[in-house]
Design an enzyme around this catalytic site. Sequence first.
Site, PDB file in Angstrom:
ATOM      1  N   TYR A 154       0.546  -1.251   0.102  1.00  0.00           N
ATOM      2  CA  TYR A 154       0.122  -0.013  -0.349  1.00  0.00           C
ATOM      3  C   TYR A 154       1.219   1.233   0.174  1.00  0.00           C
ATOM      4  O   TYR A 154       0.517   2.246  -1.079  1.00  0.00           O
ATOM      5  CB  TYR A 154      -0.750   0.283   1.051  1.00  0.00           C
ATOM      6  CG  TYR A 154      -2.237   0.909   0.996  1.00  0.00           C
ATOM      7  CD1 TYR A 154      -2.895   0.792   0.200  1.00  0.00           C
ATOM      8  CD2 TYR A 154      -1.923   2.475   1.899  1.00  0.00           C
ATOM      9  CE1 TYR A 154      -3.372   2.013   0.498  1.00  0.00           C
ATOM     10  CE2 TYR A 154      -2.442   3.073   2.126  1.00  0.00           C
ATOM     11  CZ  TYR A 154      -3.606   3.153   1.123  1.00  0.00           C
ATOM     12  OH  TYR A 154      -4.917   4.403   1.704  1.00  0.00           O
ATOM     13  N   LYS A 200       1.176   3.868  -3.624  1.00  0.00           N
ATOM     14  CA  LYS A 200       0.489   5.212  -3.306  1.00  0.00           C
ATOM     15  C   LYS A 200       2.105   6.078  -3.886  1.00  0.00           C
ATOM     16  O   LYS A 200       1.852   7.042  -3.933  1.00  0.00           O
ATOM     17  CB  LYS A 200      -0.609   5.661  -1.745  1.00  0.00           C
ATOM     18  CG  LYS A 200      -1.370   4.928  -1.805  1.00  0.00           C
ATOM     19  CD  LYS A 200      -2.040   5.198  -2.410  1.00  0.00           C
ATOM     20  CE  LYS A 200      -3.848   4.730  -2.021  1.00  0.00           C
ATOM     21  NZ  LYS A 200      -4.880   5.322  -2.995  1.00  0.00           N
TER      22      LYS A 200
END
Length: 254
Positions: free
Chosen positions: A159, A163
């Site tokens: 994650y 991002k």
Amino acid sequence: MNVRFDGQTVIVTGAAHGFGRAISLAFAERGANVWACDVNRSGLAMTEQQALERNLPLNVRVVDVADREMVREFVREAGAGERLDVLVNNAGGVLGQVGRPLEDISEDDWHAIFRVNVDGAFYFSQAAAPLMKARGSGRIVNISSGAGLGVSLTGIQAYASAKAAQIGLTRQLAHELGPFGITVNNVAPGFVRSNPTTERQWGSYGEEGQRRLVEGIALKKLGTPDDIAHAVLFFASEYAGWITGQVLSVDGGK
């Protein structure tokens, strides 16, 4: 500052709850022709119902952002009038994963998070660019996370990496699309209780962990999905016409 989007066509991904729902309704309230999509059919129906209750027009479609052809078909439908003014790449998340040691992460788990957070933003931007180029204007707003600028609070390696990659994509596309009058910017939210995943995360901290999280915020309070939507509205508006390639942290101050 009175921001309106009358007559504009806006696409919002990940609109089944949280940020995506708030962003979709915010644009619709300001006159936009909104096309909202998500893979979560029931959540998308709730977004549509909330729009109906406010007498707001909202087009909803079930779309898997990781399916390139499905994305292209949806963008063709939304831009059938040969107009697409704003694209908000909000779809993302951790897909139910939790923090685990590096050596326990499978190849499928790693790639699944990249597909929804990075591939989806790329596919939608790729499909939207020709329509925006033809008009000589457009706004692309990507929704990343504070994890992309620092570390993931949950310790999910994919994650934080995805991002950060999305932020890199934002900056690269800003330079590529700028000559065509298209701006590309990024909103990086802090922790917001906005969906079932963040509610579980909040609960897992316990009272002491929750207190420490809030105390670490300059404004000493959590934000709301509307706080994120307002930042998106700014980037999509005429007031941000000379701003591109930027990341705006909306986190209450760190």
